[in-house]
Structure formats: C-alpha cells, structure tokens
Scaffold this active site. Structure first.
Site, PDB file in Angstrom:
ATOM      1  CG  ASP A  99       6.571  -6.456  -2.181  1.00 21.14           C
ATOM      2  OD1 ASP A  99       6.255  -5.326  -1.793  1.00 21.14           O
ATOM      3  OD2 ASP A  99       6.025  -7.499  -1.731  1.00 21.14           O
TER       4      ASP A  99
ATOM      5  CB  THR B 278      -1.003   5.526   6.834  1.00 23.12           C
ATOM      6  OG1 THR B 278      -0.135   6.164   7.766  1.00 23.12           O
ATOM      7  CG2 THR B 278      -0.997   6.293   5.538  1.00 23.12           C
TER       8      THR B 278
ATOM      9  CE1 TYR C 143       3.965  -4.224  11.612  1.00 24.36           C
ATOM     10  CE2 TYR C 143       2.991  -2.982  13.402  1.00 24.36           C
ATOM     11  CZ  TYR C 143       3.436  -3.040  12.099  1.00 24.36           C
ATOM     12  OH  TYR C 143       3.363  -1.935  11.293  1.00 24.36           O
TER      13      TYR C 143
ATOM     14  CG  PHE D  34      -1.468   1.208   1.729  1.00 22.24           C
ATOM     15  CD1 PHE D  34      -2.062   2.124   0.863  1.00 22.24           C
ATOM     16  CD2 PHE D  34      -1.381   1.525   3.088  1.00 22.24           C
ATOM     17  CE1 PHE D  34      -2.549   3.334   1.345  1.00 22.24           C
ATOM     18  CE2 PHE D  34      -1.873   2.723   3.568  1.00 22.24           C
ATOM     19  CZ  PHE D  34      -2.447   3.636   2.696  1.00 22.24           C
TER      20      PHE D  34
ATOM     21  CG  ASP E 182      11.520 -13.268   2.184  1.00 25.15           C
ATOM     22  OD1 ASP E 182      11.952 -12.614   3.143  1.00 25.15           O
ATOM     23  OD2 ASP E 182      10.505 -13.983   2.224  1.00 25.15           O
ATOM     24  CB  VAL E 183      13.751  -7.960   3.407  1.00 20.68           C
ATOM     25  CG1 VAL E 183      13.559  -6.870   2.396  1.00 20.68           C
ATOM     26  CG2 VAL E 183      12.537  -8.189   4.268  1.00 20.68           C
TER      27      VAL E 183
HETATM   28  P1  NAD Z   1       1.459  -3.595   3.212  1.00 24.82           P
HETATM   29  O1  NAD Z   1       1.214  -4.917   3.821  1.00 24.82           O
HETATM   30  O2  NAD Z   1       0.504  -3.103   2.172  1.00 24.82           O
HETATM   31  O3  NAD Z   1       2.919  -3.539   2.575  1.00 24.82           O
HETATM   32  C1  NAD Z   1       4.005  -4.295   3.040  1.00 24.82           C
HETATM   33  C2  NAD Z   1       4.790  -4.785   1.834  1.00 24.82           C
HETATM   34  O4  NAD Z   1       5.931  -5.544   2.282  1.00 24.82           O
HETATM   35  C3  NAD Z   1       3.968  -5.723   0.938  1.00 24.82           C
HETATM   36  O5  NAD Z   1       4.130  -5.372  -0.404  1.00 24.82           O
HETATM   37  C4  NAD Z   1       4.555  -7.105   1.244  1.00 24.82           C
HETATM   38  O6  NAD Z   1       4.395  -8.023   0.186  1.00 24.82           O
HETATM   39  C5  NAD Z   1       5.999  -6.753   1.521  1.00 24.82           C
HETATM   40  N1  NAD Z   1       6.696  -7.757   2.341  1.00 24.82           N
HETATM   41  C6  NAD Z   1       6.256  -8.354   3.484  1.00 24.82           C
HETATM   42  N2  NAD Z   1       7.177  -9.227   3.945  1.00 24.82           N
HETATM   43  C7  NAD Z   1       8.231  -9.171   3.068  1.00 24.82           C
HETATM   44  C8  NAD Z   1       9.479  -9.839   2.990  1.00 24.82           C
HETATM   45  N3  NAD Z   1       9.855 -10.746   3.910  1.00 24.82           N
HETATM   46  N4  NAD Z   1      10.305  -9.541   1.954  1.00 24.82           N
HETATM   47  C9  NAD Z   1       9.943  -8.646   1.020  1.00 24.82           C
HETATM   48  N5  NAD Z   1       8.772  -7.982   1.034  1.00 24.82           N
HETATM   49  C10 NAD Z   1       7.922  -8.243   2.054  1.00 24.82           C
HETATM   50  O7  NAD Z   1       1.566  -2.552   4.404  1.00 24.82           O
HETATM   51  P2  NAD Z   1       1.774  -0.967   4.399  1.00 24.82           P
HETATM   52  O8  NAD Z   1       0.650  -0.371   5.125  1.00 24.82           O
HETATM   53  O9  NAD Z   1       2.096  -0.476   3.032  1.00 24.82           O
HETATM   54  O10 NAD Z   1       3.055  -0.840   5.341  1.00 24.82           O
HETATM   55  C11 NAD Z   1       4.356  -0.580   4.829  1.00 24.82           C
HETATM   56  C12 NAD Z   1       5.315  -0.372   5.988  1.00 24.82           C
HETATM   57  O11 NAD Z   1       4.879   0.733   6.779  1.00 24.82           O
HETATM   58  C13 NAD Z   1       5.403  -1.571   6.924  1.00 24.82           C
HETATM   59  O12 NAD Z   1       6.744  -1.739   7.329  1.00 24.82           O
HETATM   60  C14 NAD Z   1       4.550  -1.163   8.097  1.00 24.82           C
HETATM   61  O13 NAD Z   1       4.961  -1.781   9.292  1.00 24.82           O
HETATM   62  C15 NAD Z   1       4.762   0.341   8.130  1.00 24.82           C
HETATM   63  N6  NAD Z   1       3.632   1.012   8.794  1.00 24.82           N
HETATM   64  C16 NAD Z   1       2.432   1.139   8.156  1.00 24.82           C
HETATM   65  C17 NAD Z   1       1.379   1.746   8.829  1.00 24.82           C
HETATM   66  C18 NAD Z   1       0.027   1.951   8.165  1.00 24.82           C
HETATM   67  O14 NAD Z   1      -0.889   2.424   8.834  1.00 24.82           O
HETATM   68  N7  NAD Z   1      -0.173   1.642   6.917  1.00 24.82           N
HETATM   69  C19 NAD Z   1       1.549   2.218  10.124  1.00 24.82           C
HETATM   70  C20 NAD Z   1       2.783   2.038  10.737  1.00 24.82           C
HETATM   71  C21 NAD Z   1       3.828   1.454  10.046  1.00 24.82           C
END
Ligand code: NAD
Ligand code: UDP
Length: 311
Positions: free
Chosen positions: A32, A174, A144, A12, A57-58
C-alpha cells in the site's frame, strides 16, 4: 498455505481481506502507498509472522513470488479519486499493467477489484454483466470509471494473449468498519454526521439510488471468485441487490443513531448516477450459491458501533 499479495491492503476492503486470508492460514503480503489506507486498519496484524507490510506504489513495478494477487489499490471515494485524477488513472492502468506483468512472470492467479462504475449512469436496470455501460469519458468521474474500464481490458487481453489466470469482480457500493472517517462516501459520511449531531448532507434531491453491500458479504464473494473454476474469469457483479434512495438511507441512520441531526441539501455532483442495482444471478451460479447475508439495518448497526468506537 498460499502466499497472497493484496495491493491496497491497508484500505477499507483490503484490510478486511488481509485479516480473513490470514485467519484461514495463508501468508499475506499487504502492499500500500497509504494514500487513502491507514496503518491503523492492519496494526493488529503486524505481530503475525505470516503478515508483511510493504510501502509501495503500484504505478511502479514490484517483484515478489506469490500464488495469488488481489489487485485492490485505487482510491474509491469520489472526493479522493478526483483529488489527483491523473494519478488515479495511473494507479488503475499502470497498476494493472505492473501486477499483470508480475502475475504472468510468476504464473500467479490475479483478481481485479473492478466496479459497478464501469456501467456509468446505467440505462439498463438492474445491471447485468453483459451491459456495456453509459460513461462520460471526459467527465469528473472518468478518471476512475475509464481507468477501471481500461484495467478490465488489460486483464482480458493478458488472459487471451498471455494465458494469465485472471478473475474480474465488479464490486457494487460496499460499506462497513474500517472505512476512514474522512472517506467521503455516503454511508460513512451520514453515520459520522449523525453521531456528531452535524447536518446530514444529501446531494441533490436524495431520490438517487444505490444498493449497499456489507463488507463481510463482499469478502466472501471475492474469495469464492478467486477459488472458482479456472475456466471462469468474470466479470461478475458482487453486490447486494436491495436498493435504497439516499433520503431513505439518511432517515435509517438518523433513527438507528437516535440523532438530532437535520438533513441539508447540497448540489448534486456532476454525472452522479441516478440508479444502481446489481443483477447477481451470475454470482449465485458460479460462486457456489454465494449471496449477500447481511441486510442494510444490521450492517448499519455494526458500522455505527465501529464509528462510535473511533470518534
Ligand atoms: P480505499 O480507498 O479504502 O482503499 C484503497 C487502498 O489502495 C488504500 O489503502 C490506498 O492507500 C491504496 N492505494 C491507492 N493508490 C495506491 C497506489 N498507487 N499504490 C498503492 N496503493 C494505493 O477503498 P476501498 O473501498 O477499500 O476500495 C478497494 C478497491 O475496491 C478499489 O480498487 C476500489 O476501486 C474497489 N471498489 C470498492 C467499492 C466500495 O464500495 N468500497 C466499490 C467498487 C470497487
Ligand atoms: N452522497 C450524498 N451525501 C454525501 C455523500 C454522497 O448524498 O455526503 C450521494 C452521492 O451524490 C451519490 C450517493 O450518495 O448519489 C453515493 O455516493 P458515494 O460517494 O458513496 O458512492 P458512488 O456515487 O461512487 O456510488
């Protein structure tokens, strides 16, 4: 033109960041594993010669030469990060080690997408960066919360011990377009339920609060943080301080979608934080006067339009 690596770039937030940084004339590498991300989020960028998509994968090392790294890879929705908690911890901790090792080796600047979850169920309100938090280290959310807390520790220690140029953003809830229909977080759940005429599922009494930030405000904050003075490393809260309870959110979404959905009450998940609101005075000061511009109503209208287009 900078070369920028975005881990979690098909998710996202990551996909919005890819788009914005490409539009600003940078070369963007999106990495990703597609656990929660989707090719649909970045499909429109694939023809751009300055965009590259890498399935990786990270938790495994990755080598590339870039100027900047945004480390976003990690499932963020409770249902997804609790699906395989050990993997979630590995993603946060080993992902941070791998990306920090890369940054150290190639002397890149690296930004960590940390979270308001490091404050746990906060006893201080609103939350300031110097608050240490109230987390349950063995609860359902700990994979988490503690993963992200450990990642922050790794970032600070790579900075202090190895002089890595780091930035830590603590992101608060967000929402916006490109959230997955099955994401499971509250804004997308309520909108999808309202549009389909299904019951709106409130967990608990609905009196718990969150402060919702529209995605464009976050992206602006993250980029300003990456470009901030080298001496500023964070952590810094990036969020919208306007706080709402879940019942208010449900009613706003029912009204804006003109939905016939009814509200149904389900049990509150374990350790669900009671309240959450960022103190953003530090962000305003160090990020060149940054502050959120999109209020909840407008952000919801935009997000509802997005979900209407994909349902
Ligand atoms: P999301 O789940 O849409 O995106 C996370 C992305 O990371 C996905 O594309 C997923 O496929 C990828 N991913 C997961 N594990 C992986 C791995 N091992 N290797 C490679 N890629 C991997 O979530 P988001 O809302 O876009 O969040 C993005 C970041 O922002 C995250 O780190 C999240 O913790 C942080 N965050 C988001 C929010 C929010 O409200 N959206 C709030 C606090 C922190
Ligand atoms: N929530 C809810 N109904 C849903 C999804 C979530 O009432 O269908 C509640 C959840 O219990 C929490 C709040 O909404 O109190 C925000 O949940 P979300 O998963 O979006 O984010 P987080 O809890 O990680 O802040």
């Amino acid at each position: 033109m900078k070369k920028i690596l975005i881990t979690g770039g098909a998710g996202f937030i990551g996909s919005h960041l890819c788009e914005r940084l490409l539009n600003e004339g940078n070369e963007v590498i999106c990495l990703d594993n597609f656990f929660t991300g989707s090719k649909n989020n970045i499909i429109h960028l694939l023809d751009n010669p300055f965009f590259e998509l890498i399935r990786h994968d990270v938790t495994m090392p990755y080598f590339i030469e870039v100027d900047e790294i945004y480390n976003l890879a990690c499932p963020a929705s409770p249902i997804h990060y609790q699906y395989n908690p050990i993997k979630t911890i590995k993603t946060s901790v080993m992902g941070a080690i791998n990306m920090l090792g890369l940054a150290k080796r190639i002397k890149a600047k690296i930004l960590q997408a940390s979270t308001s979850e490091v404050y746990g169920d906060p006893t201080i309100h609103p939350q300031k960066e110097d608050y240490w938090g109230n987390c349950n280290p063995i609860g359902f959310r700990s994979c988490y919360d503690e993963g992200k807390r450990c990642a922050e520790s790794l970032f600070i220690n790579y900075h202090q011990q190895n002089n890595v140029n780091i930035k830590i953003a603590r992101i608060f809830n967000t929402y916006g377009s490109k959230m997955s229909i099955n994401d499971g977080r509250v804004v997308s759940n309520f909108i999808v339920q309202a549009l389909k005429g299904d019951d709106i599922t409130i967990y608990g009494s609905g009196k718990q609060t969150r402060s919702f930030q529209y995605v464009s405000d976050l992206i602006e904050g993250l980029i300003r943080l990456m470009n901030s003075d080298k001496s500023f490393i964070g952590p810094v809260n990036i969020g919208n301080p306007h706080e709402f309870n879940m019942l208010e959110l449900a009613n706003s979404i029912i009204e804006l979608t003109d939905s016939k959905s009814k509200i149904s009450y389900l049990p509150l998940p374990e350790d669900d934080p009671v309240q959450r609101q960022p103190d953003i005075s530090l962000a305003k000061k160090v990020l060149n006067g940054w502050e959120p511009k999109v209020e909840l109503k407008q952000g919801l209208i935009n997000t509802i339009e997005y979900f209407k287009s994909i349902i």
